[in-house]
Design an enzyme around this catalytic site. Structure first.
Site, PDB file in Angstrom:
ATOM      1  N   GLU A   1       0.822  -1.223   0.000  1.00  0.00           N
ATOM      2  CA  GLU A   1       0.000   0.000   0.000  1.00  0.00           C
ATOM      3  C   GLU A   1       0.853   1.268   0.000  1.00  0.00           C
ATOM      4  OE1 GLU A   1      -0.426  -2.584   2.006  1.00  0.00           O
ATOM      5  OE2 GLU A   1      -2.509  -3.264   1.839  1.00  0.00           O
TER       6      GLU A   1
ATOM      7  N   PHE B  40     -12.107  -7.281  13.212  1.00  0.00           N
ATOM      8  CA  PHE B  40     -10.963  -7.706  12.412  1.00  0.00           C
ATOM      9  C   PHE B  40     -10.575  -6.612  11.412  1.00  0.00           C
ATOM     10  CE2 PHE B  40      -9.265  -9.896   8.578  1.00  0.00           C
ATOM     11  CZ  PHE B  40      -8.052 -10.258   9.132  1.00  0.00           C
ATOM     12  N   GLN B  41      -9.322  -6.287  11.393  1.00  0.00           N
ATOM     13  CA  GLN B  41      -8.764  -5.248  10.512  1.00  0.00           C
ATOM     14  C   GLN B  41      -9.452  -3.905  10.662  1.00  0.00           C
ATOM     15  OE1 GLN B  41      -8.356  -6.913   6.495  1.00  0.00           O
ATOM     16  NE2 GLN B  41      -6.331  -7.706   7.062  1.00  0.00           N
TER      17      GLN B  41
ATOM     18  N   LYS C  22     -17.535  -0.966   4.905  1.00  0.00           N
ATOM     19  CA  LYS C  22     -17.982  -1.912   3.876  1.00  0.00           C
ATOM     20  C   LYS C  22     -19.495  -1.851   3.659  1.00  0.00           C
ATOM     21  CE  LYS C  22     -17.098  -6.665   2.441  1.00  0.00           C
ATOM     22  NZ  LYS C  22     -16.567  -7.964   2.896  1.00  0.00           N
TER      23      LYS C  22
ATOM     24  N   MET D 240      24.246   9.387   2.780  1.00  0.00           N
ATOM     25  CA  MET D 240      24.118  10.714   3.378  1.00  0.00           C
ATOM     26  C   MET D 240      24.407  10.665   4.876  1.00  0.00           C
ATOM     27  SD  MET D 240      23.776  13.798   2.593  1.00  0.00           S
ATOM     28  CE  MET D 240      22.806  14.414   1.212  1.00  0.00           C
TER      29      MET D 240
END
Lengths: 572, 166
Positions: free
Chosen positions: A52, A114-115, A164, A472
């Site tokens: 993602e 969940f999630q 959802k 760096m």
């Protein structure tokens, strides 16, 4: 406009189409399946990423290359948390992206389903605006507002969290044609009195300097900036994100200023009697020690964001408005300034302190970028990652037009470059070649997108600048921490050519300076698929010029110092 | 440190939506400003809410905070009213320990401050007082001598004078 009842997901996709979205970068999951289902029946291209974070950086790269909002589509929970870095990166650099995140069903919100995670709560501090949609009938309005907010004024990321049951639920609300946002006013022109005062201040200047930032690019003010510079006969220094507003080959261009800017740009900052910032925000990478920055120069600050007024320094005059429109107001009030002597000093600095690098030793990144510049003439879209290679690229590559040098400036996000280059290539309608310049560190942060680039056959040229160090940080440890190298040795990196080939991507290699031109030219001939070039670079090379963090610009280090340096006082 | 800084009275007109308060609080906390009191109220138009915030911090930073608040999409108006001639009021409730010995003194104090008694029991009395923050500070310091069990104050509510809008 009427809306034959559709489910929320179909409405979302229809809204994306109405906003002109051609491509969505996404990664599915349980909470977002309805939207992935709806996109199947649309003309919008879905690019399946491998993470993602990659999706958000691709949306970001797409937005920076096109000026249009980029769209990422992810699921709830970890899908959403993985977008945080991308959202923050877009926020810091004022890039319009829309992140659509799935969410658990509304009755389960706040119950650790969940999630489930509080996505909007987590992102409050790093979005321009966000929504948690609880009713499918709000979708048309929220989608319209999101795009409007993301792309207008000072652009930025907008997150839309969609449970959802909202994407599956029926929406009967009509599509929105306009927005009603009483708390959101898009600035346009500056007050006439302020513009007159600016003209009067500029007219008195003998050593003016224009400082051009990302705001000028976002506003599309390149024509006005060119006209202003030529009218006044004033030099133009650019921030990292402003490169390309004035063509890099223009005689009045000083290139990039600041910590790793050109000597002549920084000398101009020290000696100017007026500095006119057009869409820059006086970042600490530019000002160095603030108390000594342009101490005796008149400062005019033009910005579309009022909250930038006085945030870092108090200007003599703040012009609140859109760069392009304000310059249009200002230009008719100005005439050529007596700057011949000033330009002569600048020309002499350019001759005395050109950008250079040692020609002896192994392969240097500067040599590759210099060669790339010679071959392309600044006519390429270059997307970089973060670190030494980024600074050298900014020094040696001189974009001729806006939106051709894409890099994570404010956030300094390692791992940005590669996915952003993929996104930029989807938005690239110019036919210019797209180069991704990354380091061995940053590239390995998001290299999973090699699958994406292979599957999508994006014709980008991925240059991995491999010096087997996090260069760096190593440079700072070398210069300020008695060479006590800690956590910078990238031992165990793969052979990137073999790695590319494992993904079905053609791999090439540059080992010696003499290889650079031949390999780059060969890569340019490939226009139908990606190619990765593993550049095996000099290990311990340092970026100069350098202004130590927190130090005044006048203490710029032009060449590698012989004596030990004080630890810097600046934060990072 | 924060007590060396003056208190600022800030008035906000905001969208009446969930999450707005968090966005506003984040602007204050990011710039190191401590919120002393916060009042949220409906307005005549149900789409908007009015917030009155009293906060302490560096005055230069406050100018920045106001600009950053104005930048929020859900903030319609943000204004610092410090130093302006405005109507401002607070309401406070004090629960004071009472006994036969101090009840008279307590009622004298209450009468002087036009405080009303909302509850009286054998050992305690609840007083309500309204007025300026200074007035509430004053009665508080007198009541402390008698023994305050607990107290709560609403924080400032403010309104512009005349027919000006806040």
């Amino acid at each position: 406009m009427s809306n034959p009842s559709m489910n929320g997901a179909k409405v979302i996709i229809e809204c994306l189409k109405r906003e002109g979205v051609e491509v969505v970068f996404g990664y599915p999951g349980g909470a977002v399946i309805p939207i992935f289902d709806a996109i199947l029946d649309s003309s919008i291209k879905l690019v399946l990423t491998r993470h993602e974070q990659g999706a958000t950086h691709m949306a970001d790269g797409y937005a920076r290359a096109t000026g249009k909002p980029g769209v990422a589509l992810v699921t709830s929970g970890p899908g959403a948390t993985n977008t945080l870095t991308g959202i923050y990166t877009a926020q810091m650099d004022s890039v319009p992206i829309i992140v659509l995140s799935g969410q658990t069903v509304t009755p389960s919100l706040g119950k650790d389903a969940f999630q489930e995670c509080d996505t909007s709560g987590m992102t409050f501090a790093t979005v321009k605006h966000s929504y948690l949609v609880k009713d499918p009938n709000d979708l048309p309005r929220v989608m319209k507002e999101s795009f409007y907010i993301a792309k207008t004024g000072r652009p930025g990321p907008v997150l839309i969290d969609i449970p959802k049951d909202v994407s599956s639920g029926i929406c009967t609300a009509p599509f929105a044609d306009s927005v009603d946002l009483p708390g959101y006013v898009v600035p346009t022109r500056a007050p006439a009195a302020d513009v007159e005062q600016a003209a009067s201040l500029i007219t008195k200047s003998k050593r003016p300097l224009l400082l051009v930032g990302h705001g000028a690019m976002i506003s599309g003010a390149q024509k006005q900036v060119l006209e202003l510079a030529e009218l006044l006969n004033a030099p133009v220094a650019s921030t990292l994100l402003g490169l390309g507003v004035l063509p890099g080959s223009h005689p009045l261009s000083l290139g990039m200023l600041g910590m790793h800017g050109t000597v002549y740009a920084n000398k101009a900052v020290v000696d100017c009697d007026l500095i006119f910032s057009i869409g820059s925000r006086w970042d600490d990478r530019i000002t160095g020690k603030l108390d000594e920055f342009c101490k005796n120069a008149v400062k005019i600050h033009l910005d579309i964001d009022k909250a930038e007024h006085g945030k870092v320094l108090q200007p003599d005059l703040f012009l609140h408005g859109d760069a392009k429109l304000v310059l249009d107001q200002l230009l008719p009030m100005l005439e050529r300034l007596p700057t011949d002597e000033w330009i002569r000093s600048i020309e002499s600095w350019k001759k005395k302190y050109p950008l250079s690098y040692p020609k002896q030793g192994g392969l240097r990144m500067q040599h590759i970028f210099h060669t790339l510049q010679e071959i392309t003439g600044g006519k390429a879209i270059v997307v970089t990652d973060v670190g030494q290679h980024q600074m050298w690229a900014a020094q040696f590559i001189k974009p001729e037009a806006p939106n051709q040098f894409i890099t994570s400036g404010g956030a300094g996000t390692m791992g940005f470059g590669f996915p952003a280059a993929i996104g930029a290539s989807f938005g690239n309608s110019s036919g210019l070649p797209v180069f991704c310049i990354s380091g061995d560190g940053g590239f390995q942060m998001t290299l999973s997108e090699l699958s994406t680039v292979a599957v999508q056959k994006r014709p980008i040229k991925i240059l991995v600048m491999d010096n087997r160090y996090l260069g760096m940080v190593r440079q700072w440890q070398d210069m300020f921490y008695e060479k006590r190298y800690s956590g910078v040795d990238l031992e165990g990196s793969p052979d990137f050519v073999k790695l590319a080939e494992a993904y079905g991507v053609e791999g090439m290699r540059i080992k010696r300076p003499a290889d650079a031109e031949r390999v780059l030219r060969r890569a340019l001939e490939i226009t139908d698929r990606p190619v990765l070039i593993h550049c095996e670079c000099e290990q311990e090379d340092n970026v100069f010029p350098m202004i130590p963090p927190g130090a005044p610009i006048s203490s710029m280090i032009i060449e590698p110092p012989k004596a030990k340096l004080e630890k810097p006082t600046g934060s990072t | 440190m924060s007590h060396l800084n003056p208190a600022h009275s800030i008035s906000l007109l905001v969208s009446n939506k969930p999450g707005v308060l968090v966005r506003i609080a984040l602007v204050f906390s990011r710039r190191g400003y401590n919120i002393d009191s916060l009042v949220v109220s409906p307005t005549l138009d149900s789409e908007f809410s009015r917030m009155n915030i009293v906060a302490r911090g560096n005055p230069d930073t406050l100018v920045q905070i106001i600009r950053q608040l104005e930048k929020l999409v859900d903030v319609i108006q943000a204004k610092d009213h410090t130093g302006e001639s405005i109507v401002e009021r607070e309401l406070a409730l004090f629960k004071v320990r009472t006994n036969s010995g101090n009840r008279t003194e307590l009622l004298q104090i209450a009468s002087h401050f036009k405080a009303s008694s909302l509850d009286m029991s054998e050992n305690a009395m609840v007083l309500q007082v309204t007025g300026s923050s200074e007035k509430i500070d004053a009665i508080k310091s007198l009541l402390e001598k008698l023994g305050i069990v607990e107290f709560i104050r609403t924080g400032k509510v403010i309104m512009a004078r005349g027919d000006d809008k806040t």
